[in-house]
Design an enzyme around this catalytic site. Structure first.
Site, PDB file in Angstrom:
ATOM      1  N   SER A  81      28.080  45.698 107.330  1.00 38.12           N
ATOM      2  CA  SER A  81      29.051  46.717 107.735  1.00 38.12           C
ATOM      3  C   SER A  81      29.682  47.445 106.558  1.00 38.12           C
ATOM      4  O   SER A  81      30.668  48.160 106.727  1.00 38.12           O
ATOM      5  CB  SER A  81      30.161  46.060 108.570  1.00 38.12           C
ATOM      6  OG  SER A  81      29.659  45.511 109.759  1.00 38.12           O
ATOM      7  N   GLY A  82      29.132  47.248 105.364  1.00 36.94           N
ATOM      8  CA  GLY A  82      29.718  47.859 104.176  1.00 36.94           C
ATOM      9  C   GLY A  82      30.418  46.842 103.296  1.00 36.94           C
ATOM     10  O   GLY A  82      31.253  47.202 102.469  1.00 36.94           O
ATOM     11  N   HIS A 152      32.894  36.508 106.591  1.00 39.12           N
ATOM     12  CA  HIS A 152      32.276  37.153 107.751  1.00 39.12           C
ATOM     13  C   HIS A 152      32.830  36.541 109.041  1.00 39.12           C
ATOM     14  O   HIS A 152      32.404  36.926 110.134  1.00 39.12           O
ATOM     15  CB  HIS A 152      30.752  36.969 107.733  1.00 39.12           C
ATOM     16  CG  HIS A 152      30.036  37.904 106.797  1.00 39.12           C
ATOM     17  ND1 HIS A 152      30.406  39.223 106.629  1.00 39.12           N
ATOM     18  CD2 HIS A 152      28.952  37.704 105.986  1.00 39.12           C
ATOM     19  CE1 HIS A 152      29.586  39.798 105.757  1.00 39.12           C
ATOM     20  NE2 HIS A 152      28.705  38.913 105.362  1.00 39.12           N
ATOM     21  N   ARG A 317      20.505  49.807 100.468  1.00 39.02           N
ATOM     22  CA  ARG A 317      19.428  50.525 101.144  1.00 39.02           C
ATOM     23  C   ARG A 317      19.800  52.002 101.215  1.00 39.02           C
ATOM     24  O   ARG A 317      19.879  52.679 100.199  1.00 39.02           O
ATOM     25  CB  ARG A 317      19.176  49.924 102.535  1.00 39.02           C
ATOM     26  CG  ARG A 317      17.815  50.272 103.127  1.00 39.02           C
ATOM     27  CD  ARG A 317      17.576  49.544 104.439  1.00 39.02           C
ATOM     28  NE  ARG A 317      18.494  49.947 105.481  1.00 39.02           N
ATOM     29  CZ  ARG A 317      18.260  50.924 106.357  1.00 39.02           C
ATOM     30  NH1 ARG A 317      17.121  51.581 106.315  1.00 39.02           N
ATOM     31  NH2 ARG A 317      19.146  51.227 107.284  1.00 39.02           N
TER      32      ARG A 317
END
Length: 351
Positions: A81-82, A152, A317
Site C-alpha cells: 500500500s506504499g 502490517h 515496481r
C-alpha cells in the site's frame, strides 16, 4: 552470588518464561479456525483477523513486552500500500536535523527503508518477547530521536500496547484493486520465498506463477494475511477520527497527486514541521526526491540487496494509481467494488 551468576539466572528465568508463553500460544492456535490461503498456507483467524502461525505467535510477545514511548512513531499499512515509500519519507523527515539531505552518507542511500524501520511482528517480536531493539535503531540512537517501528497488523491487534503509552501512528491506505495487483506482481517476483514461514531465509524453487484469480477471490472473501482488508483500513480510520493527535490516516492516491501537501501534512503530524527557511530552500522537494521511486530503485543497495530472501528490487515496481485497469475484468471490478461499498457503509471511509 556475583554479577555473572545474577545475569545467568535472569536469562534462564526469561527463557523459561518464553517457553511457557510459547506453549500457551501453541495451545491457543490449535483451537482457532483456519483456512488455506492462495499460497497454500494455513491462515488462522484470531480476534477477527487472519494470520500465519508464526506471525500470530508474535502478538503475545508484543502485548507482553512492547512498551511504546511517547516519542515513538509506528508506520502502519496493509501490505503493498506504499509501505516502503512511507517508511523512507518518515525517516527522512524526523531525521533531517541529524542527517543532512545533501549528505552522501545519508542512511537511505546505503540502506533499504525496511532495514531502517523494522516490523514489530516480523523483525522484532517474531521469535522473542524481549528483542534487542537497539540493533535495529542504531541510526536513531540519540536520545532526542524518535524510535521508528512499522507494522502490517491492524490497529485492533495493537490497541493493548498502545494504551500503555500513546505514540504517533501514521497509516497509509491504498485502493484495494491496486493492492491486489501489486501483491500479485510482488509474489511472482519472489517465487522462491516461503511466505508461510517468516522465520526462514532459504529460497525454494517454484516455477509457476501465483494465480491472480485465487488472490482476488481470497481478498473478496476477506481470507488473507492481516485481512479482511476493509476491517484493517477501518480500524485505523476510526483511530484517526477518535484521536487525530496520535493517528494520521493517509491515502496513497493523495500522496501521489499532492506529494508536497501530503509530506508537509505528515511533518506537522510528526511534530517536525518545515520552517519557512526550509520551504524557501527547497527542503520539501529534496526529501521527495530522496524518497522517490526513481531514486530509491536506482541505488545499488536496492538493486542488489535482499532481506529474508526477498530481493530489495522487488519492492519497487510502477507505483502507479489505477494500474488495476490493466489486469482486472469488468466482472472482477464490479464484484470487489460492491463488496467494498457494503463493508464500508456508514464508516465515512471511501476509496
Amino acid at each position: 552470588m556475583d554479577e555473572k551468576d545474577i545475569l545467568r539466572n535472569l536469562r534462564e528465568e526469561e527463557e523459561e518464561e518464553e517457553e511457557n508463553q510459547s506453549e500457551e500460544t501453541k495451545i491457543l492456535i490449535s483451537s482457532l479456525p483456519w483456512e488455506i490461503d492462495y499460497l497454500g498456507n494455513k491462515l488462522f483467524k484470531y480476534q477477527g483477523y487472519w494470520y500465519y502461525e508464526d506471525v500470530l505467535q508474535s502478538i503475545p510477545n508484543i502485548h507482553l513486552s512492547f512498551q511504546p514511548q511517547e516519542t515513538d512513531i509506528v508506520v502502519a499499512s496493509f501490505y503493498k500500500s506504499g509501505t516502503t515509500w512511507l517508511k523512507a519519507l518518515t525517516f527522512a523527515l524526523v531525521q533531517r536535523s541529524k542527517h543532512s539531505l545533501e549528505d552522501h552518507h545519508h542512511p537511505l542511500l546505503s540502506h533499504n527503508p525496511h532495514e531502517i524501520v523494522p516490523y514489530l511482528e516480523l523483525d522484532l517480536y517474531l521469535n522473542s518477547s524481549k528483542p534487542d531493539l537497539t540493533k535495529f535503531l542504531s541510526s536513531s540512537s540519540s536520545s532526542s530521536s524518535p524510535r521508528l517501528f512499522s507494522t502490517h497488523m491492524s490497529l485492533d491487534a495493537l490497541k493493548l500496547p498502545l494504551k500503555k503509552s500513546p505514540c504517533k501512528v501514521v497509516y497509509v491506505c491504498r485502493n484495494v484493486k491496486d493492492v491486489l495487483v501489486s501483491l500479485w506482481c510482488f509474489l511472482n517476483a519472489n517465487k522462491g520465498v516461503e511466505w508461510g514461514d517468516f522465520s526462514q531465509n532459504e529460497k525454494i524453487i517454484r516455477a509457476e506463477n501465483y494465480s491472480f484469480k485465487a488472490i482476488f477471490e481470497s481478498f473478496c472473501n476477506g481470507v488473507t494475511l492481516h485481512g479482511p482488508f476493509w476491517d484493517h483500513a477501518q480500524s485505523y480510520w476510526r483511530g484517526s477520527l477518535e484521536d487525530p493527535k496520535h493517528f494520521l490516516f493517509m491515502r496513497y492516491e493523495e500522496l501521489k497527486a499532492e506529494p508536497r501537501t501530503q509530506v508537509k501534512r505528515l511533518a506537522e503530524f510528526l511534530d517536525c514541521p518545515f520552517t519557512k527557511e526550509e520551504e524557501d530552500s527547497g527542503t520539501v522537494d529534496k526529501i521527495l526526491e530522496l524518497c522517490s521511486l526513481s531514486n530509491l530503485s536506482s541505488l545499488e543497495i536496492n538493486k542488489t540487496g535482499s532481506l529474508g530472501g526477498v530481493d530489495y528490487k522487488t519492492y519497487f515496481r510502477k507505483g502507479q494509481v489505477g494500474d488495476w485497469k490493466s489486469y482486472m475484468t469488468s466482472e472482477m471490478v464490479n464484484k470487489i467494488d460492491m463488496i467494498v461499498e457494503e463493508k464500508l457503509k456508514g464508516s465515512g471511509l471511501k476509496f
